[in-house]
Design a protein around this motif. Structure first.
Motif, mmCIF file in Angstrom:
data_model
loop_
_atom_site.group_PDB
_atom_site.id
_atom_site.type_symbol
_atom_site.label_atom_id
_atom_site.label_comp_id
_atom_site.label_asym_id
_atom_site.label_seq_id
_atom_site.Cartn_x
_atom_site.Cartn_y
_atom_site.Cartn_z
ATOM 1 N N LEU A 67 0.633 -1.324 0.060
ATOM 2 C CA LEU A 67 0.029 0.045 -0.073
ATOM 3 C C LEU A 67 0.867 1.189 0.035
ATOM 4 O O LEU A 67 1.722 1.343 0.945
ATOM 5 C CB LEU A 67 -0.766 0.027 1.181
ATOM 6 C CG LEU A 67 -1.821 -1.256 1.458
ATOM 7 C CD1 LEU A 67 -2.655 -1.002 2.850
ATOM 8 C CD2 LEU A 67 -2.707 -1.526 0.314
ATOM 9 N N GLU A 68 0.649 1.979 -1.079
ATOM 10 C CA GLU A 68 1.681 3.190 -1.135
ATOM 11 C C GLU A 68 0.843 4.517 -1.283
ATOM 12 O O GLU A 68 -0.183 4.542 -2.257
ATOM 13 C CB GLU A 68 2.560 3.236 -2.336
ATOM 14 C CG GLU A 68 3.329 4.430 -2.942
ATOM 15 C CD GLU A 68 4.007 4.963 -1.720
ATOM 16 O OE1 GLU A 68 3.954 6.252 -1.466
ATOM 17 O OE2 GLU A 68 4.691 4.510 -1.064
ATOM 18 N N LYS A 69 1.057 5.352 -0.619
ATOM 19 C CA LYS A 69 0.156 6.763 -0.395
ATOM 20 C C LYS A 69 0.439 7.598 -1.604
ATOM 21 O O LYS A 69 -0.380 8.427 -2.099
ATOM 22 C CB LYS A 69 0.463 7.460 0.935
ATOM 23 C CG LYS A 69 1.686 8.028 1.020
ATOM 24 C CD LYS A 69 1.916 9.117 2.120
ATOM 25 C CE LYS A 69 3.465 9.669 2.268
ATOM 26 N NZ LYS A 69 3.756 10.348 3.646
ATOM 27 N N ALA A 169 -3.612 6.078 1.062
ATOM 28 C CA ALA A 169 -2.883 6.408 2.400
ATOM 29 C C ALA A 169 -3.667 5.763 3.142
ATOM 30 O O ALA A 169 -4.561 5.616 3.501
ATOM 31 C CB ALA A 169 -3.232 7.786 2.555
ATOM 32 N N VAL A 170 -2.699 5.144 4.513
ATOM 33 C CA VAL A 170 -3.427 4.579 5.564
ATOM 34 C C VAL A 170 -3.884 5.480 6.583
ATOM 35 O O VAL A 170 -3.383 6.383 7.023
ATOM 36 C CB VAL A 170 -2.213 3.706 6.385
ATOM 37 C CG1 VAL A 170 -2.935 2.926 7.497
ATOM 38 C CG2 VAL A 170 -1.703 2.548 5.301
ATOM 39 N N VAL A 186 -6.577 -2.861 8.377
ATOM 40 C CA VAL A 186 -5.989 -1.620 7.937
ATOM 41 C C VAL A 186 -6.968 -0.860 7.035
ATOM 42 O O VAL A 186 -7.557 -1.567 6.205
ATOM 43 C CB VAL A 186 -4.498 -1.848 7.122
ATOM 44 C CG1 VAL A 186 -4.156 -0.400 6.528
ATOM 45 C CG2 VAL A 186 -3.695 -2.413 8.033
ATOM 46 N N ARG A 187 -7.409 0.409 7.740
ATOM 47 C CA ARG A 187 -8.180 1.045 6.865
ATOM 48 C C ARG A 187 -7.341 1.961 5.836
ATOM 49 O O ARG A 187 -6.551 2.661 6.397
ATOM 50 C CB ARG A 187 -9.061 2.009 7.663
ATOM 51 C CG ARG A 187 -10.198 2.956 7.099
ATOM 52 C CD ARG A 187 -11.285 1.953 6.367
ATOM 53 N NE ARG A 187 -12.085 3.023 5.681
ATOM 54 C CZ ARG A 187 -13.163 2.538 4.802
ATOM 55 N NH1 ARG A 187 -13.431 1.305 4.878
ATOM 56 N NH2 ARG A 187 -13.868 3.452 4.388
ATOM 57 N N ALA A 188 -7.509 2.033 4.546
ATOM 58 C CA ALA A 188 -6.519 2.623 3.633
ATOM 59 C C ALA A 188 -7.252 3.050 2.236
ATOM 60 O O ALA A 188 -7.825 2.170 1.737
ATOM 61 C CB ALA A 188 -5.296 1.771 3.569
ATOM 62 N N GLY A 189 -7.151 4.096 1.795
ATOM 63 C CA GLY A 189 -7.672 4.549 0.417
ATOM 64 C C GLY A 189 -9.287 4.181 0.558
ATOM 65 O O GLY A 189 -9.643 3.742 -0.558
ATOM 66 N N LEU A 218 1.606 5.912 12.911
ATOM 67 C CA LEU A 218 1.099 4.511 12.966
ATOM 68 C C LEU A 218 1.793 3.667 13.866
ATOM 69 O O LEU A 218 1.335 2.813 14.704
ATOM 70 C CB LEU A 218 1.310 4.043 11.504
ATOM 71 C CG LEU A 218 0.436 4.659 10.539
ATOM 72 C CD1 LEU A 218 0.749 3.984 8.963
ATOM 73 C CD2 LEU A 218 -1.161 4.558 10.763
ATOM 74 N N ALA A 219 3.160 3.862 13.946
ATOM 75 C CA ALA A 219 4.084 3.158 14.878
ATOM 76 C C ALA A 219 3.769 3.384 16.469
ATOM 77 O O ALA A 219 3.528 2.370 17.284
ATOM 78 C CB ALA A 219 5.623 3.193 14.465
ATOM 79 N N LYS A 220 3.440 4.464 16.533
ATOM 80 C CA LYS A 220 3.257 5.094 17.979
ATOM 81 C C LYS A 220 1.913 4.493 18.349
ATOM 82 O O LYS A 220 1.659 4.056 19.512
ATOM 83 C CB LYS A 220 3.536 6.617 18.029
ATOM 84 C CG LYS A 220 3.007 7.073 19.497
ATOM 85 C CD LYS A 220 3.379 8.315 19.420
ATOM 86 C CE LYS A 220 3.401 8.952 20.954
ATOM 87 N NZ LYS A 220 3.423 10.686 21.199
ATOM 88 N N ALA A 221 0.952 4.431 17.494
ATOM 89 C CA ALA A 221 -0.340 3.977 17.739
ATOM 90 C C ALA A 221 -0.359 2.492 17.956
ATOM 91 O O ALA A 221 -1.306 1.884 18.719
ATOM 92 C CB ALA A 221 -1.319 4.365 16.603
#
Length: 468
Positions: A67-69, A169-170, A186-189, A218-221
């Motif tokens: 997945l690429e934003k 984008a995620v 994962v919610r993305a796009g 994302l990493a922090k979440a």
């Protein structure tokens, strides 16, 4: 999450519907298989992770999705090495990675590079059909075009039938635990994706005009600590009203960075082609030092740079003093322009002469001798106050990110099992010369391979050094 039997998600390959490459997957817990790898980020580490995962999938049944934003993958690759893509460096030594990389936990680096190092990178690209050349240990594609590296990665992904979704984008990642297994929603796009293993390879904000801390967020979440990201491999801004007169000068120089404050002092040195700008200093030796300057300035410490414009005399001070005396004698009653002519770039001489209270038309006579000696000293020790770095948009990489202590030797998260981290999201940044791309290849390869080998196995079930 969509669960209806008529709900389908059309995946785009490189952002376009390509005949023969479009595949349809039903989205829902009953149809989305757990043996699927999700990779967030289509940069160097993300693409290598996808390729490595496919290579490790001996059955060929594991579906891998990137997945690429952005509107296409690998955009940053095209700008590396001034468009030539310096993809690794033959000088690297796995026994002493701290010489090439900076991290708060450098002891973890050797184990990672032992799994996939420089020679492994060369073999991997050769396997994918790309030839390389080296110039003073800097490795480039034989074509000397960064596009060749990106095309090699893209074509390999197509051959492996890896799905790449761009403009995606995620927005959110939800983790669910089922016994000892983990799933990632994962919610993305505007779509929902369910993955058994997830690799965060989002890159950093270096080179981005609009700072987007999304990958770190994302990493922090997901429970990780984030060491404050700072610009690295970047230009330094310096105090002084004379910089416009020096702009455009390039010269060999030795730069010493002096850091003080908070009860300690540190110094770092580099030599190479220095570039003078209308705001301060740039060039490879400055880039190599900039990480230390950024950290010190962020901590409120004082940073000074001392420039030696004549580094060739560093190991022969007696010869330098002999030259100074000879110049002062032979050029007596001659102008400053003649006295200092030919030593360094004329713009540097003009600036140094002015800073010492002289003009280029002044004569080399007794009354001016103290100021003349100051000019000679200034050419060897030109001290300036570093006030700031250029912003993230000008940086090649970032320092900081997720501490290496929060991932294991396979780059799986110690905090969120089934999650892997790769590339610049991790706290390791390298010197100029291909080292940061090598970090991307190394971490991407390890994460992608282990994510596949760990499918269907509880977290932590592995042999020493490798998956069962």
């Amino acid at each position: 999450m969509r669960t209806g039997s008529d709900t389908w998600s059309r995946l785009k390959c490189y952002g376009k519907e390509r005949a023969g490459h479009m595949r349809l997957y039903r989205i829902g817990t009953g149809c989305m298989r757990r043996r699927e790898i999700g990779i967030i980020g289509g940069g160097a580490s993300g693409l290598m992770a996808a390729i490595s995962a496919a290579q490790a999938d001996s059955s060929g049944s594991c579906k891998i999705t990137v997945l690429e934003k952005k509107d296409r993958v690998g955009k940053k690759l095209l700008a590396t090495g001034n468009g030539k893509c310096n993809l690794t460096n033959l000088s690297f030594s796995v026994e002493n990675p701290q010489q090439y990389y900076r991290s708060q936990n450098p002891e973890a680096l050797s184990g990672l590079f032992a799994q996939f190092g420089v020679q492994d990178t060369l073999k991997q690209f050769r396997r994918m059909g790309m030839l390389v050349m080296d110039r003073n240990s800097y490795v480039y594609p034989l074509s000397q075009q960064a596009a060749t590296v990106l095309d090699t990665l893209r074509f390999t992904l197509e051959e492996q039938e890896t799905e790449v979704v761009t403009d995606c984008a995620v927005e959110k990642i939800t983790v669910s635990q089922k016994g000892r297994d983990t799933e990632f929603l994962v919610r993305a796009g505007g779509e929902d994706w369910l993955f058994g293993k997830l690799i965060l390879a989002c890159g950093s904000i270096a080179g981005e005009k609009n700072a987007d801390f999304g990958g770190y967020a994302l990493a922090k979440a997901l429970g990780h600590t984030i060491l404050k990201p700072l610009p690295a491999l970047v230009q330094l801004r310096c105090a002084g009203s004379f910089w416009k007169g020096l702009a455009g000068v390039r010269c060999d120089a030795r730069i010493q960075l002096l850091i003080s404050g908070r009860g300690t002092k540190e110094s770092y040195e580099e030599q190479g082609e220095l570039q003078l700008t209308d705001y301060g200093i740039s060039g490879i030796p400055v880039f190599q030092l900039s990480r230390f300057a950024a950290a010190a300035l962020d901590a409120g410490r004082q940073v000074k740079a001392t420039i030696d414009f004549l580094p060739g005399f560093r190991d022969n001070e007696a010869l330098w003093q002999e030259l100074v005396e000879e110049k002062c004698t032979s050029c007596r009653q001659r102008s400053m322009e003649v006295l200092f002519g030919g030593l360094v770039n004329k713009k540097i001489i003009q600036t140094a002469v002015k800073l010492c209270g002289l003009s280029m038309g002044d004569r080399a006579e007794r009354k001016n001798l103290p100021a003349i000696r100051k000019v000679f000293a200034l050419l060897r020790s030109f001290e300036v106050q570093v006030t700031d770095t250029n912003p993230f948009a000008n940086a090649q990489v970032c320092a900081g990110g997720v501490p290496l202590t929060e991932v294991d030797g396979h780059l799986e998260s110690r905090i969120c099992p089934g999650l892997y981290l790769a590339g610049e999201l991790l706290d390791a940044d390298g010197r100029c010369g291909g080292y940061n791309l090598q970090w991307a290849w190394t971490t991407g390869y390890i994460a992608g391979k282990d994510a596949v080998l760990s499918l269907g196995k509880p977290a932590g079930q592995r042999k020493k050094g490798k998956r069962e």
